[in-house]
Design an enzyme around this catalytic site. Structure first.
Site, mmCIF file in Angstrom:
data_model
loop_
_atom_site.group_PDB
_atom_site.id
_atom_site.type_symbol
_atom_site.label_atom_id
_atom_site.label_comp_id
_atom_site.label_asym_id
_atom_site.label_seq_id
_atom_site.Cartn_x
_atom_site.Cartn_y
_atom_site.Cartn_z
ATOM 1 N N GLY A 174 0.788 -1.220 0.000
ATOM 2 C CA GLY A 174 0.000 0.000 0.000
ATOM 3 C C GLY A 174 0.824 1.276 0.000
ATOM 4 O O GLY A 174 1.922 1.348 -0.555
ATOM 5 N N TYR A 184 -13.599 4.035 11.222
ATOM 6 C CA TYR A 184 -12.483 4.432 10.359
ATOM 7 C C TYR A 184 -12.430 5.947 10.210
ATOM 8 O O TYR A 184 -11.385 6.573 10.419
ATOM 9 C CB TYR A 184 -12.621 3.779 8.981
ATOM 10 C CG TYR A 184 -11.541 4.224 8.002
ATOM 11 C CD1 TYR A 184 -10.259 3.687 8.059
ATOM 12 C CD2 TYR A 184 -11.820 5.180 7.020
ATOM 13 C CE1 TYR A 184 -9.268 4.097 7.179
ATOM 14 C CE2 TYR A 184 -10.835 5.594 6.131
ATOM 15 C CZ TYR A 184 -9.571 5.057 6.213
ATOM 16 O OH TYR A 184 -8.598 5.468 5.336
#
Length: 341
Positions: free
Chosen positions: A15, A198
């Site tokens: 990532g 999140y």
């Protein structure tokens, strides 16, 4: 004379973290007077070694080391910091990058509605991702809070003395362009009861990044918030599978090309640009935007650049209250694991 800067990157085996490592090694290859030693701070040893080997294959002669850490576990973070202190006498950069976006399923009704009425929202928000409520770690912390926020906060506090030993050291928090004030509740700062942990964690990331900057400047330590735009990282594939991952990839390219959405960075290399920018630019150039968030953006042709975004309604009183809660929690874990402050 060449200088070697120590850059510790959490979640660096894939990532955005991997993209940051690539960029810093590429910088080292092109700038002999400024070298970076990359410390991949990863949870999985096998994946960390694979990432290390891939980086060294791409950048022959690069400096890449590994330290193991599960940032969702306070005990693991303490152990990691102990190891870092043994191996290094200073740290120049800490990238607080590791993170999770927990997902139980996709709400396809939201996908269909946004596809018709708000395709831009579909390509830039996480409304269709249903996140678990009440999920906690073995240590009793909100899972997303522990991984995305608290583990990094513990790491910074534990390694602060190493940051002090270098000039213009920097803490760089990977936030998100989805972070909004509405998703954060100070009374439930671990987001155990919230349905958007999140987004809550990324709002906290913004507050902490800006708040730490003002608190640590006297030690010549600087803290910044960044975001990678919208990139097709494994944060989606890990929860929803490769089909959804590739579907997202196609959608991001289409949104950037046909809708002109500039936050569709798509790739890890593009998404990591804001982190790299903040890591390598002269500190005096960054100071004027210290209360803003540095974001990665692309034009229709995929050319990446950095722009700054306001932190929505940044409130010093709220931030101070958050720090009080985090410090109290940290003290509790230091007692639990017999860690001297």
């Amino acid at each position: 004379m060449s200088t070697v800067k120590i850059a510790l990157i959490t979640g660096a085996n894939s990532g955005i973290g991997y993209g940051v490592a690539q960029r810093l090694l590429d910088h080292s290859a092109k700038n002999t007077n400024e070298q970076f030693k990359i410390v991949l701070a990863c949870r999985n040893k096998t994946r960390a070694i694979d990432a290390q080997n891939a980086l060294l294959k791409e950048f022959t002669g690069g400096l890449v080391e590994i330290v193991l850490v599960d940032v969702s576990s306070v005990k693991s973070v303490f152990e990691c910091c102990k190891e870092v202190k043994k191996r290094f006498n200073r740290i120049d950069l800490i990238f607080c990058n590791a993170g999770i976006l927990p997902c139980t399923h996709v709400d396809w009704s939201v996908v269909a509605k946004q596809l018709v009425f708000s395709p831009i929202a579909l390509m830039s928000r996480t409304d269709c991702i249903v996140q678990p409520v009440g999920k906690t770690t073995a240590e009793g912390l909100g899972e997303t809070f522990a991984c995305n926020v608290f583990g990094h906060y513990v790491m910074i506090r534990e390694l602060e003395n190493l940051l002090i030993k270098t000039k213009n050291s920097r803490i760089i928090w990977t936030s998100s362009c989805t972070a909004t004030k509405e998703n954060f509740n100070l009374e439930d700062y671990q987001a155990i009861k919230e349905n958007a942990p999140y987004e809550s964690s990324k709002r906290m990331t913004d507050l902490i990044a800006i708040g730490l900057n003002s608190r640590l400047n006297k030690h010549d330590i600087y803290s910044f918030a960044t975001h990678p735009g919208i990139a097709a990282t494994n944060i989606v594939r890990d929860h929803l599978g490769w089909v959804m991952g590739y579907g997202m990839l196609i959608g991001l390219f289409a949104a950037r090309t046909f809708l002109g959405m500039r936050n569709q960075t798509v790739t890890n290399w593009n998404g990591s640009y804001s982190n790299y920018y903040v890591a390598t630019q002269p500190i005096d150039l960054l100071k004027k935007d210290a209360i803003k968030k540095f974001g990665s953006y692309c034009n229709r042709f995929g050319e990446v650049y950095v722009d700054t975004d306001d932190i929505e309604d940044y409130n010093e009183v709220e931030t101070e209250a958050l720090f009080n809660k985090l410090n109290k929690l940290l003290d509790e874990f230091r007692v639990k694991y017999n860690i001297k402050s």
